[in-house]
Design a protein around this motif. Structure first.
Motif, PDB file in Angstrom:
ATOM      1  N   LEU A 148      -1.304 -10.121  -9.862  1.00  0.00           N
ATOM      2  CA  LEU A 148       0.142 -10.326  -9.806  1.00  0.00           C
ATOM      3  C   LEU A 148       0.462 -11.542  -8.939  1.00  0.00           C
ATOM      4  O   LEU A 148      -0.079 -11.688  -7.839  1.00  0.00           O
ATOM      5  N   ILE A 149       1.358 -12.389  -9.432  1.00  0.00           N
ATOM      6  CA  ILE A 149       1.879 -13.508  -8.647  1.00  0.00           C
ATOM      7  C   ILE A 149       3.316 -13.175  -8.288  1.00  0.00           C
ATOM      8  O   ILE A 149       4.139 -12.881  -9.177  1.00  0.00           O
ATOM      9  N   ALA A 150       3.631 -13.204  -7.001  1.00  0.00           N
ATOM     10  CA  ALA A 150       4.992 -12.927  -6.528  1.00  0.00           C
ATOM     11  C   ALA A 150       5.776 -14.231  -6.435  1.00  0.00           C
ATOM     12  O   ALA A 150       5.273 -15.229  -5.925  1.00  0.00           O
ATOM     13  N   SER A 151       7.019 -14.202  -6.926  1.00  0.00           N
ATOM     14  CA  SER A 151       7.847 -15.405  -6.932  1.00  0.00           C
ATOM     15  C   SER A 151       9.295 -15.060  -6.613  1.00  0.00           C
ATOM     16  O   SER A 151       9.823 -14.069  -7.116  1.00  0.00           O
ATOM     17  N   GLY A 152       9.925 -15.896  -5.781  1.00  0.00           N
ATOM     18  CA  GLY A 152      11.351 -15.730  -5.505  1.00  0.00           C
ATOM     19  C   GLY A 152      11.622 -15.252  -4.102  1.00  0.00           C
ATOM     20  O   GLY A 152      11.206 -14.158  -3.724  1.00  0.00           O
ATOM     21  N   GLY A 153      12.290 -16.094  -3.306  1.00  0.00           N
ATOM     22  CA  GLY A 153      12.788 -15.647  -2.006  1.00  0.00           C
ATOM     23  C   GLY A 153      12.158 -16.249  -0.777  1.00  0.00           C
ATOM     24  O   GLY A 153      12.557 -15.920   0.343  1.00  0.00           O
ATOM     25  N   VAL A 154      11.159 -17.128  -0.948  1.00  0.00           N
ATOM     26  CA  VAL A 154      10.468 -17.666   0.236  1.00  0.00           C
ATOM     27  C   VAL A 154      11.392 -18.556   1.063  1.00  0.00           C
ATOM     28  O   VAL A 154      12.036 -19.466   0.538  1.00  0.00           O
ATOM     29  N   GLY A 155      11.425 -18.268   2.377  1.00  0.00           N
ATOM     30  CA  GLY A 155      12.185 -19.115   3.293  1.00  0.00           C
ATOM     31  C   GLY A 155      11.386 -19.518   4.516  1.00  0.00           C
ATOM     32  O   GLY A 155      11.703 -20.511   5.167  1.00  0.00           O
ATOM     33  N   LYS A 156      10.331 -18.740   4.817  1.00  0.00           N
ATOM     34  CA  LYS A 156       9.538 -19.016   6.028  1.00  0.00           C
ATOM     35  C   LYS A 156       8.110 -18.504   5.823  1.00  0.00           C
ATOM     36  O   LYS A 156       7.861 -17.707   4.910  1.00  0.00           O
ATOM     37  N   VAL A 157       7.201 -18.964   6.692  1.00  0.00           N
ATOM     38  CA  VAL A 157       5.783 -18.597   6.508  1.00  0.00           C
ATOM     39  C   VAL A 157       5.579 -17.085   6.563  1.00  0.00           C
ATOM     40  O   VAL A 157       4.725 -16.544   5.847  1.00  0.00           O
ATOM     41  N   GLU A 158       6.361 -16.401   7.368  1.00  0.00           N
ATOM     42  CA  GLU A 158       6.197 -14.948   7.510  1.00  0.00           C
ATOM     43  C   GLU A 158       6.441 -14.204   6.201  1.00  0.00           C
ATOM     44  O   GLU A 158       5.954 -13.078   6.027  1.00  0.00           O
ATOM     45  N   ASP A 159       7.210 -14.814   5.287  1.00  0.00           N
ATOM     46  CA  ASP A 159       7.456 -14.154   3.996  1.00  0.00           C
ATOM     47  C   ASP A 159       6.150 -13.975   3.220  1.00  0.00           C
ATOM     48  O   ASP A 159       5.973 -12.982   2.518  1.00  0.00           O
ATOM     49  N   PHE A 160       5.245 -14.948   3.356  1.00  0.00           N
ATOM     50  CA  PHE A 160       3.952 -14.836   2.675  1.00  0.00           C
ATOM     51  C   PHE A 160       3.106 -13.719   3.292  1.00  0.00           C
ATOM     52  O   PHE A 160       2.522 -12.911   2.572  1.00  0.00           O
ATOM     53  N   SER A 161       3.029 -13.674   4.613  1.00  0.00           N
ATOM     54  CA  SER A 161       2.202 -12.629   5.222  1.00  0.00           C
ATOM     55  C   SER A 161       2.775 -11.243   4.930  1.00  0.00           C
ATOM     56  O   SER A 161       2.038 -10.289   4.680  1.00  0.00           O
ATOM     57  N   GLU A 162       4.103 -11.137   4.893  1.00  0.00           N
ATOM     58  CA  GLU A 162       4.720  -9.841   4.608  1.00  0.00           C
ATOM     59  C   GLU A 162       4.333  -9.351   3.204  1.00  0.00           C
ATOM     60  O   GLU A 162       3.916  -8.200   3.037  1.00  0.00           O
ATOM     61  N   VAL A 163       4.451 -10.221   2.204  1.00  0.00           N
ATOM     62  CA  VAL A 163       4.171  -9.760   0.839  1.00  0.00           C
ATOM     63  C   VAL A 163       2.693  -9.414   0.669  1.00  0.00           C
ATOM     64  O   VAL A 163       2.346  -8.462  -0.031  1.00  0.00           O
ATOM     65  N   PHE A 164       1.807 -10.146   1.347  1.00  0.00           N
ATOM     66  CA  PHE A 164       0.376  -9.844   1.219  1.00  0.00           C
ATOM     67  C   PHE A 164      -0.020  -8.590   2.004  1.00  0.00           C
ATOM     68  O   PHE A 164      -0.954  -7.890   1.628  1.00  0.00           O
ATOM     69  N   GLN A 165       0.689  -8.303   3.095  1.00  0.00           N
ATOM     70  CA  GLN A 165       0.357  -7.123   3.894  1.00  0.00           C
ATOM     71  C   GLN A 165       1.016  -5.851   3.365  1.00  0.00           C
ATOM     72  O   GLN A 165       0.479  -4.761   3.531  1.00  0.00           O
ATOM     73  N   GLU A 166       2.167  -6.005   2.711  1.00  0.00           N
ATOM     74  CA  GLU A 166       2.927  -4.829   2.259  1.00  0.00           C
ATOM     75  C   GLU A 166       2.659  -4.463   0.795  1.00  0.00           C
ATOM     76  O   GLU A 166       3.047  -3.383   0.345  1.00  0.00           O
ATOM     77  N   THR A 167       2.062  -5.390   0.041  1.00  0.00           N
ATOM     78  CA  THR A 167       1.810  -5.127  -1.389  1.00  0.00           C
ATOM     79  C   THR A 167       0.403  -5.615  -1.731  1.00  0.00           C
ATOM     80  O   THR A 167      -0.270  -6.232  -0.905  1.00  0.00           O
ATOM     81  N   ASN A 168      -0.010  -5.386  -2.971  1.00  0.00           N
ATOM     82  CA  ASN A 168      -1.327  -5.833  -3.430  1.00  0.00           C
ATOM     83  C   ASN A 168      -1.259  -7.086  -4.292  1.00  0.00           C
ATOM     84  O   ASN A 168      -2.171  -7.336  -5.085  1.00  0.00           O
ATOM     85  N   HIS A 221      -1.032 -19.845   9.048  1.00  0.00           N
ATOM     86  CA  HIS A 221      -0.330 -18.624   9.483  1.00  0.00           C
ATOM     87  C   HIS A 221      -1.032 -17.379   8.931  1.00  0.00           C
ATOM     88  O   HIS A 221      -1.226 -16.396   9.661  1.00  0.00           O
ATOM     89  N   LEU A 222      -1.413 -17.424   7.652  1.00  0.00           N
ATOM     90  CA  LEU A 222      -2.056 -16.256   7.041  1.00  0.00           C
ATOM     91  C   LEU A 222      -3.396 -15.941   7.713  1.00  0.00           C
ATOM     92  O   LEU A 222      -3.726 -14.775   7.930  1.00  0.00           O
ATOM     93  N   ARG A 223      -4.147 -16.993   8.060  1.00  0.00           N
ATOM     94  CA  ARG A 223      -5.419 -16.752   8.761  1.00  0.00           C
ATOM     95  C   ARG A 223      -5.166 -16.067  10.104  1.00  0.00           C
ATOM     96  O   ARG A 223      -5.918 -15.172  10.507  1.00  0.00           O
ATOM     97  N   GLU A 224      -4.125 -16.517  10.809  1.00  0.00           N
ATOM     98  CA  GLU A 224      -3.768 -15.880  12.086  1.00  0.00           C
ATOM     99  C   GLU A 224      -3.454 -14.396  11.886  1.00  0.00           C
ATOM    100  O   GLU A 224      -3.722 -13.570  12.759  1.00  0.00           O
ATOM    101  N   GLN A 225      -2.856 -14.089  10.733  1.00  0.00           N
ATOM    102  CA  GLN A 225      -2.475 -12.704  10.424  1.00  0.00           C
ATOM    103  C   GLN A 225      -3.598 -11.907   9.765  1.00  0.00           C
ATOM    104  O   GLN A 225      -3.382 -10.810   9.265  1.00  0.00           O
ATOM    105  N   LYS A 226      -4.797 -12.526   9.746  1.00  0.00           N
ATOM    106  CA  LYS A 226      -5.988 -11.886   9.163  1.00  0.00           C
ATOM    107  C   LYS A 226      -5.887 -11.631   7.669  1.00  0.00           C
ATOM    108  O   LYS A 226      -6.478 -10.692   7.130  1.00  0.00           O
ATOM    109  N   VAL A 227      -5.078 -12.468   6.990  1.00  0.00           N
ATOM    110  CA  VAL A 227      -5.003 -12.424   5.518  1.00  0.00           C
ATOM    111  C   VAL A 227      -6.048 -13.427   5.016  1.00  0.00           C
ATOM    112  O   VAL A 227      -6.071 -14.579   5.446  1.00  0.00           O
ATOM    113  N   VAL A 228      -6.900 -12.989   4.099  1.00  0.00           N
ATOM    114  CA  VAL A 228      -7.981 -13.855   3.604  1.00  0.00           C
ATOM    115  C   VAL A 228      -7.410 -14.875   2.617  1.00  0.00           C
ATOM    116  O   VAL A 228      -6.780 -14.525   1.617  1.00  0.00           O
TER     117      VAL A 228
END
Length: 252
Positions: free
Chosen positions: A200-220, A243-250
């Motif tokens: 799945l590719i998520a699209s729509g709503g990005v405003g800041k780097v944290e939006d990426f870590s949130e979607v990867f941590q809260e969904t698959n 930012h994602l590396r800092e958040q331990k997202v691969v």
């Protein structure tokens, strides 16, 4: 765990990258080859190109754009917008696209998904689903024609159908989140997670780097896609990945 992908999206009109709001007030962002090369340098994993004025003549222009980009840029390219037949798919794949994206055409002719998957392989077929939350029916509706027409189809059920027909990947855009810069529609992707197994590719709503870590941590979801924040240099792909590396997202 598979690395999460970061994907800039480029809207192409008459051979140039444009960006507007809901396909109006288009601003010229630049030459597709130069912009693609910039994203490659930043570490983008893939690029999505959408032909936003997909007449037959424009499609010829789009094939030329993809040829020019694929000769200079070495990452997977997905092309969508106005692809209505096996011949259209073949044109884009021959031009250098790795995948083709079907949206309105998939709704109008679901058999096209199966035909494309059989001819080119599921890995080549991306089905794009534009969706918005319908308060009255309490479901995510499938929108077509650039988000202007509500089909009444349930987007979660439609995702199951297109996967069964052979789609190898789904590009899910939340029209509720799109342009808000308030983050991805987490509830939508959690609902999609429950019914589909393909990436799945998520699209729509990005405003800041944290939006990426949130979607990867809260969904698959497997990838996050954005346009404006990258085109107008509010964020760079390498900033997002750091930012994602800092958040331990691969990430790659």
């Amino acid at each position: 765990m598979l690395a999460k992908r970061i994907i800039p999206c480029l809207d192409v009109d008459d051979g140039r990258v444009k960006k507007g709001i809901n396909f109006v007030n288009l601003r010229d962002v630049g030459d597709p080859v130069e912009i693609a090369a910039m994203y490659q340098e930043q570490g983008a994993d893939e690029l999505v190109f959408l032909d936003i004025t997909a007449t037959n003549e424009q499609r010829k222009t789009m094939a030329d754009v993809i040829e020019r980009v694929s000769s200079q840029v070495f990452m997977p390219l997905t092309v969508g917008g106005g692809i209505r037949s096996i011949e259209d798919m073949q044109t884009m794949l021959r031009a250098g696209a790795d995948k083709v994206s079907l949206n309105s055409a998939a709704v109008n002719n679901p058999a096209l998904i199966q035909q494309g998957a059989e001819k080119f392989g599921s890995q080549c077929i991306v089905v794009a689903i534009d969706t918005w939350w319908n308060e009255e029916t309490e479901q995510y509706d499938v929108m077509v024609k650039g988000g202007r027409e509500d089909t009444g189809l349930n987007a979660i059920q439609w995702a199951k159908v297109v996967q069964k027909l052979g789609a190898g990947e789904l590009l899910i855009t939340s029209m509720d989140a799109d342009g808000t810069k308030n983050g991805f529609d987490i509830a939508l992707y959690q609902a999609m997670d429950e019914v589909v197994d393909v990436p799945l590719i998520a699209s729509g709503g990005v405003g800041k780097v944290e939006d990426f870590s949130e979607v990867f941590q809260e969904t698959n979801v497997d990838a996050g896609l954005a346009a404006s924040v990258f085109h107008f240099r509010e964020l760079t792909v390498d900033q997002v990945k750091a930012h994602l590396r800092e958040q331990k997202v691969v990430v790659r």
